[in-house]
Motif scaffolding. Structure first.
Motif, PDB file in Angstrom:
ATOM      1  N   SER A 106      44.074  30.945  31.427  1.00  0.00           N
ATOM      2  CA  SER A 106      42.979  31.877  31.704  1.00  0.00           C
ATOM      3  C   SER A 106      42.736  31.991  33.200  1.00  0.00           C
ATOM      4  O   SER A 106      42.500  33.082  33.741  1.00  0.00           O
ATOM      5  N   THR A 107      42.813  30.859  33.900  1.00  0.00           N
ATOM      6  CA  THR A 107      42.599  30.868  35.350  1.00  0.00           C
ATOM      7  C   THR A 107      43.688  31.662  36.056  1.00  0.00           C
ATOM      8  O   THR A 107      43.428  32.473  36.955  1.00  0.00           O
ATOM      9  N   ARG A 108      44.946  31.452  35.641  1.00  0.00           N
ATOM     10  CA  ARG A 108      46.062  32.172  36.267  1.00  0.00           C
ATOM     11  C   ARG A 108      45.964  33.674  36.019  1.00  0.00           C
ATOM     12  O   ARG A 108      46.227  34.488  36.908  1.00  0.00           O
ATOM     13  N   VAL A 109      45.602  34.022  34.803  1.00  0.00           N
ATOM     14  CA  VAL A 109      45.456  35.448  34.487  1.00  0.00           C
ATOM     15  C   VAL A 109      44.366  36.067  35.340  1.00  0.00           C
ATOM     16  O   VAL A 109      44.516  37.173  35.882  1.00  0.00           O
ATOM     17  N   SER A 110      43.282  35.357  35.512  1.00  0.00           N
ATOM     18  CA  SER A 110      42.182  35.874  36.326  1.00  0.00           C
ATOM     19  C   SER A 110      42.608  36.027  37.780  1.00  0.00           C
ATOM     20  O   SER A 110      42.296  37.030  38.443  1.00  0.00           O
ATOM     21  N   GLU A 111      43.351  35.038  38.297  1.00  0.00           N
ATOM     22  CA  GLU A 111      43.810  35.116  39.691  1.00  0.00           C
ATOM     23  C   GLU A 111      44.802  36.257  39.885  1.00  0.00           C
ATOM     24  O   GLU A 111      44.742  36.992  40.884  1.00  0.00           O
ATOM     25  N   ALA A 112      45.727  36.412  38.920  1.00  0.00           N
ATOM     26  CA  ALA A 112      46.710  37.495  39.025  1.00  0.00           C
ATOM     27  C   ALA A 112      46.026  38.850  38.971  1.00  0.00           C
ATOM     28  O   ALA A 112      46.386  39.790  39.703  1.00  0.00           O
ATOM     29  N   MET A 147      44.274  43.733  41.793  1.00  0.00           N
ATOM     30  CA  MET A 147      43.198  44.640  42.176  1.00  0.00           C
ATOM     31  C   MET A 147      43.096  44.736  43.694  1.00  0.00           C
ATOM     32  O   MET A 147      42.845  45.816  44.251  1.00  0.00           O
ATOM     33  N   LYS A 148      43.332  43.624  44.390  1.00  0.00           N
ATOM     34  CA  LYS A 148      43.267  43.625  45.852  1.00  0.00           C
ATOM     35  C   LYS A 148      44.380  44.486  46.446  1.00  0.00           C
ATOM     36  O   LYS A 148      44.155  45.289  47.355  1.00  0.00           O
ATOM     37  N   GLU A 149      45.606  44.320  45.918  1.00  0.00           N
ATOM     38  CA  GLU A 149      46.733  45.113  46.413  1.00  0.00           C
ATOM     39  C   GLU A 149      46.519  46.594  46.132  1.00  0.00           C
ATOM     40  O   GLU A 149      46.823  47.458  46.972  1.00  0.00           O
ATOM     41  N   MET A 150      46.005  46.908  44.948  1.00  0.00           N
ATOM     42  CA  MET A 150      45.750  48.305  44.609  1.00  0.00           C
ATOM     43  C   MET A 150      44.710  48.900  45.549  1.00  0.00           C
ATOM     44  O   MET A 150      44.830  50.053  45.993  1.00  0.00           O
TER      45      MET A 150
END
Length: 235
Positions: free
Chosen positions: A197-203, A208-211
């Motif tokens: 869950s943590t990895r999914v949230s970070e990814a 979103m940041k790159e977009m």
């Protein structure tokens, strides 16, 4: 004390009823002694008084019924017709005993009834009245309908009831489905490890940041191109 031992009334000092019985039996035997009765007459007289008192207080008899029972016992003890009755008392003795009972026991009959009647306690509880209402409205008796109109009204009522039932079933089904989805989601969330869950949230955050950066760069290029065209037009 002899009377208390004879009738096993040893609690006369604490029990009022036992004390009253001892007093009743003592006065009964005292009158028998005063009348010069022998053992047979004294015991019979005491047995009659005891039987009358026990029946009067045990069955809550009226004074009239109790006196009739007393007269019956006296007749059975004054007329010699074995085996139905025995001539123990003479007519004069029967008359004296009857007058004695009228002036003593039956004179205070209500007091004996009060003393030996068991206390009955009644609890009264107030309750609101229950009013029942008809499930469907009834027409006034003075209003008459043709058979066709009556059948139509009944069909409308039936359709309304069916519609309400259908809505209730749909609401129940929707509620059940919502509960099922919530339960599945909770089970799914509980099944995913915390690390995943943590990895999914970070990814997701990185994506979103790159977009956002790409959109900002594109908007900047479009803005610069637009400003260049404006400068050419002004020149």
């Amino acid at each position: 004390r002899d009377i208390a031992a004879l009738f096993k009334l040893f609690d006369a000092d604490e029990n009022t009823r036992s004390a009253i019985l001892i007093d009743l039996y003592f006065n009964t035997l005292a009158y028998a002694t005063k009348s010069g009765f022998n053992t047979e007459k004294s015991s019979t007289w005491l047995a009659i008084v005891k039987a009358v008192h026990e029946k009067a207080t045990g069955e809550l008899q009226t004074i009239g019924n109790s006196f009739e029972f007393f007269k019956l016992l006296m007749l059975q003890s004054s007329v010699h017709r074995p085996p139905y009755s025995l001539g123990i008392f003479t007519y004069a003795e029967m008359k004296d005993l009857t007058e004695y009972m009228l002036s003593t026991y039956f004179r205070h009959y209500k007091l004996y009834q009060y003393a030996f009647t068991k206390l009955v306690r009644m609890d009264v509880k107030l309750a609101s009245p229950v009013l029942e209402t008809a499930p469907t409205p009834f027409e006034l008796l003075g209003v008459a309908f043709p058979d066709s109109e009556w059948a139509e009204k009944q069909a409308e009522i039936k359709a309304k009831i069916e519609e309400e039932r259908r809505k209730a079933e749909e609401e129940a089904a929707a509620k059940e489905e919502a509960e099922r989805e919530a339960r599945i989601k909770a089970e799914y969330d509980a099944a995913i490890p915390e690390e995943v869950s943590t990895r999914v949230s970070e990814a997701l955050a990185q994506s979103m940041k790159e977009m956002k950066e790409q959109l900002e760069a594109r908007f900047k290029e479009q803005e610069e191109a637009l400003l260049a065209k404006i400068a050419e037009l002004e020149a």
